[in-house]
Design a protein around this motif. Structure first.
Motif, short mmCIF file in Angstrom:
data_model
loop_
_atom_site.label_atom_id
_atom_site.label_comp_id
_atom_site.label_asym_id
_atom_site.label_seq_id
_atom_site.Cartn_x
_atom_site.Cartn_y
_atom_site.Cartn_z
N LYS A 123 0.82 -1.18 0.10
CA LYS A 123 -0.10 0.16 -0.03
C LYS A 123 0.75 1.30 0.08
CE LYS A 123 -2.46 0.73 3.70
NZ LYS A 123 -3.50 0.92 4.62
N LEU A 124 1.99 1.22 0.84
CA LEU A 124 2.82 2.41 0.88
C LEU A 124 3.60 2.54 -0.60
CD1 LEU A 124 3.86 2.28 4.43
CD2 LEU A 124 2.57 4.02 3.40
N LEU A 125 3.92 1.49 -1.04
CA LEU A 125 4.64 1.43 -2.38
C LEU A 125 3.95 1.98 -3.38
CD1 LEU A 125 7.40 0.49 -3.76
CD2 LEU A 125 6.14 -1.53 -4.34
N ALA A 162 1.66 4.30 -3.02
CA ALA A 162 1.65 5.58 -2.37
C ALA A 162 2.88 6.48 -2.87
CB ALA A 162 1.15 5.90 -1.11
N LEU A 163 4.01 6.00 -2.65
CA LEU A 163 5.25 6.14 -2.85
C LEU A 163 5.32 6.41 -4.65
CD1 LEU A 163 7.91 4.38 -1.14
CD2 LEU A 163 7.59 6.85 -0.86
N SER A 164 4.84 5.80 -5.52
CA SER A 164 4.84 5.74 -6.73
C SER A 164 3.93 7.07 -7.43
CB SER A 164 4.37 4.47 -7.36
OG SER A 164 2.97 4.50 -7.47
N GLU A 165 2.74 7.29 -6.58
CA GLU A 165 2.02 8.30 -6.81
C GLU A 165 2.82 9.71 -6.49
OE1 GLU A 165 -1.97 8.04 -5.41
OE2 GLU A 165 -2.11 6.25 -6.36
N ILE A 166 3.58 9.71 -5.28
CA ILE A 166 4.18 10.91 -4.95
C ILE A 166 5.30 11.18 -5.54
CG2 ILE A 166 5.71 12.01 -3.02
CD1 ILE A 166 3.86 10.33 -1.06
N TYR A 167 6.18 10.15 -6.36
CA TYR A 167 7.29 10.32 -6.91
C TYR A 167 7.02 10.25 -8.44
CZ TYR A 167 10.01 9.99 -2.80
OH TYR A 167 10.39 9.99 -1.56
N HIS A 168 5.94 9.99 -8.76
CA HIS A 168 5.42 10.07 -10.17
C HIS A 168 6.36 9.10 -11.14
CE1 HIS A 168 3.08 13.74 -9.47
NE2 HIS A 168 4.23 14.22 -8.84
N VAL A 169 6.33 7.83 -10.55
CA VAL A 169 7.14 6.67 -11.39
C VAL A 169 6.03 5.52 -11.08
CG1 VAL A 169 9.46 7.45 -10.72
CG2 VAL A 169 8.22 6.02 -9.19
N SER A 170 6.19 4.54 -12.19
CA SER A 170 5.58 3.49 -11.97
C SER A 170 6.08 2.44 -11.04
CB SER A 170 5.62 2.53 -13.51
OG SER A 170 6.89 2.04 -13.62
N VAL A 171 5.11 1.58 -10.31
CA VAL A 171 5.50 0.60 -9.32
C VAL A 171 6.47 -0.33 -9.89
CG1 VAL A 171 4.79 -1.12 -7.79
CG2 VAL A 171 3.72 0.89 -7.94
N ASP A 172 6.29 -0.53 -11.28
CA ASP A 172 7.10 -1.45 -11.93
C ASP A 172 8.67 -1.11 -12.18
OD1 ASP A 172 7.64 -3.61 -13.59
OD2 ASP A 172 8.01 -2.33 -15.35
N SER A 173 8.92 0.11 -12.16
CA SER A 173 10.05 0.90 -12.21
C SER A 173 10.78 0.73 -11.15
CB SER A 173 10.12 2.12 -12.83
OG SER A 173 9.70 3.02 -11.91
N LEU A 174 10.21 0.65 -9.83
CA LEU A 174 10.75 0.61 -8.48
C LEU A 174 11.00 -0.88 -8.09
CD1 LEU A 174 8.01 2.98 -6.53
CD2 LEU A 174 10.48 3.40 -7.14
N LEU A 175 9.94 -1.68 -8.60
CA LEU A 175 10.28 -3.12 -8.31
C LEU A 175 11.45 -3.76 -9.28
CD1 LEU A 175 7.06 -4.26 -7.59
CD2 LEU A 175 8.69 -4.06 -6.07
N ARG A 176 11.57 -3.55 -10.59
CA ARG A 176 12.19 -4.02 -11.52
C ARG A 176 13.75 -4.65 -11.35
NH1 ARG A 176 11.28 -1.74 -17.03
NH2 ARG A 176 9.55 -3.18 -16.78
N PHE A 219 10.58 -9.52 -0.45
CA PHE A 219 9.95 -9.01 0.81
C PHE A 219 8.41 -9.00 0.37
CE2 PHE A 219 8.21 -5.42 2.86
CZ PHE A 219 8.41 -5.80 4.22
N LEU A 220 7.88 -8.40 -0.49
CA LEU A 220 6.61 -8.34 -0.90
C LEU A 220 6.07 -9.60 -1.08
CD1 LEU A 220 6.46 -5.33 -3.41
CD2 LEU A 220 5.63 -5.29 -0.89
N ASN A 221 6.48 -10.72 -1.76
CA ASN A 221 6.36 -12.03 -1.86
C ASN A 221 5.96 -12.83 -0.59
OD1 ASN A 221 5.96 -12.00 -4.57
ND2 ASN A 221 7.79 -12.57 -5.14
N ARG A 222 6.84 -12.48 0.47
CA ARG A 222 7.08 -13.00 1.66
C ARG A 222 5.90 -12.46 2.53
NH1 ARG A 222 12.69 -13.10 3.53
NH2 ARG A 222 12.09 -11.04 3.19
N ASP A 223 5.43 -11.29 2.30
CA ASP A 223 4.46 -10.65 3.12
C ASP A 223 3.20 -11.33 2.42
OD1 ASP A 223 3.28 -8.73 4.80
OD2 ASP A 223 2.86 -7.56 3.18
N LYS A 224 2.97 -11.49 1.07
CA LYS A 224 1.82 -12.14 0.73
C LYS A 224 1.55 -13.41 1.14
CE LYS A 224 2.09 -12.03 -3.71
NZ LYS A 224 2.17 -11.97 -5.16
N ALA A 225 2.67 -14.39 1.47
CA ALA A 225 2.47 -15.46 1.81
C ALA A 225 1.99 -15.46 3.16
CB ALA A 225 3.91 -16.24 1.70
#
Length: 130
Positions: free
Chosen positions: A45-47, A49-63, A71-77
């Motif tokens: 959820k914060l990721l 929000a960060l992508s919106e604040i910084y005007h970047v895609s989540v994909d570019s942050l994760l790539r 970390f996100l996969n472990r949280d999902k599990a």
């Protein structure tokens, strides 16, 4: 470029301060600093929000950041396992609450499936930590 380097550079490009971003996300400045130094990561959820604040895609942050992705996969599990654990205790409650023998006939296979799910989760968690 790591996740922390990406958000730090975008913050400077946009002329934002850590306190501005932290206030907008309703987190502490220290939390944002840990993200920028790759000491911890935001939840999904914060990721977003960060992508919106910084005007970047989540994909570019994760790539390029495998640590954040794992970390996100472990949280999902972990969330999935908590749901399974809740269902387990709900079924145990039905078993002891129900005066008929119906739940005892269906409960054993369900408990077996839940046990298998737990073992699968435990094995996956060990693999993710390596």
């Amino acid at each position: 470029m790591s996740f922390g380097e990406q958000i730090l550079s975008r913050c400077k490009e946009l002329g934002l301060t850590q306190q501005n971003v932290a206030d907008e996300l309703h987190i502490t400045r220290q939390t944002l600093s840990k993200w920028e130094n790759n000491k911890s990561y935001p939840d999904l959820k914060l990721l977003l929000a960060l992508s919106e604040i910084y005007h970047v895609s989540v994909d570019s942050l994760l790539r390029e950041n495998k640590d954040l992705t794992s970390f996100l996969n472990r949280d999902k599990a972990s969330q999935a396992f908590n749901i399974i654990r809740g269902l387990f205790w709900l079924l145990i409650g039905f078993y002891f609450w129900s005066p008929s023998n119906y739940w005892s006939n269906i409960l054993i296979p369900i408990l077996f499936c839940i046990l298998l799910e737990y073992l699968y989760y435990a094995v996956c968690k060990i693999k993710l930590e390596k």
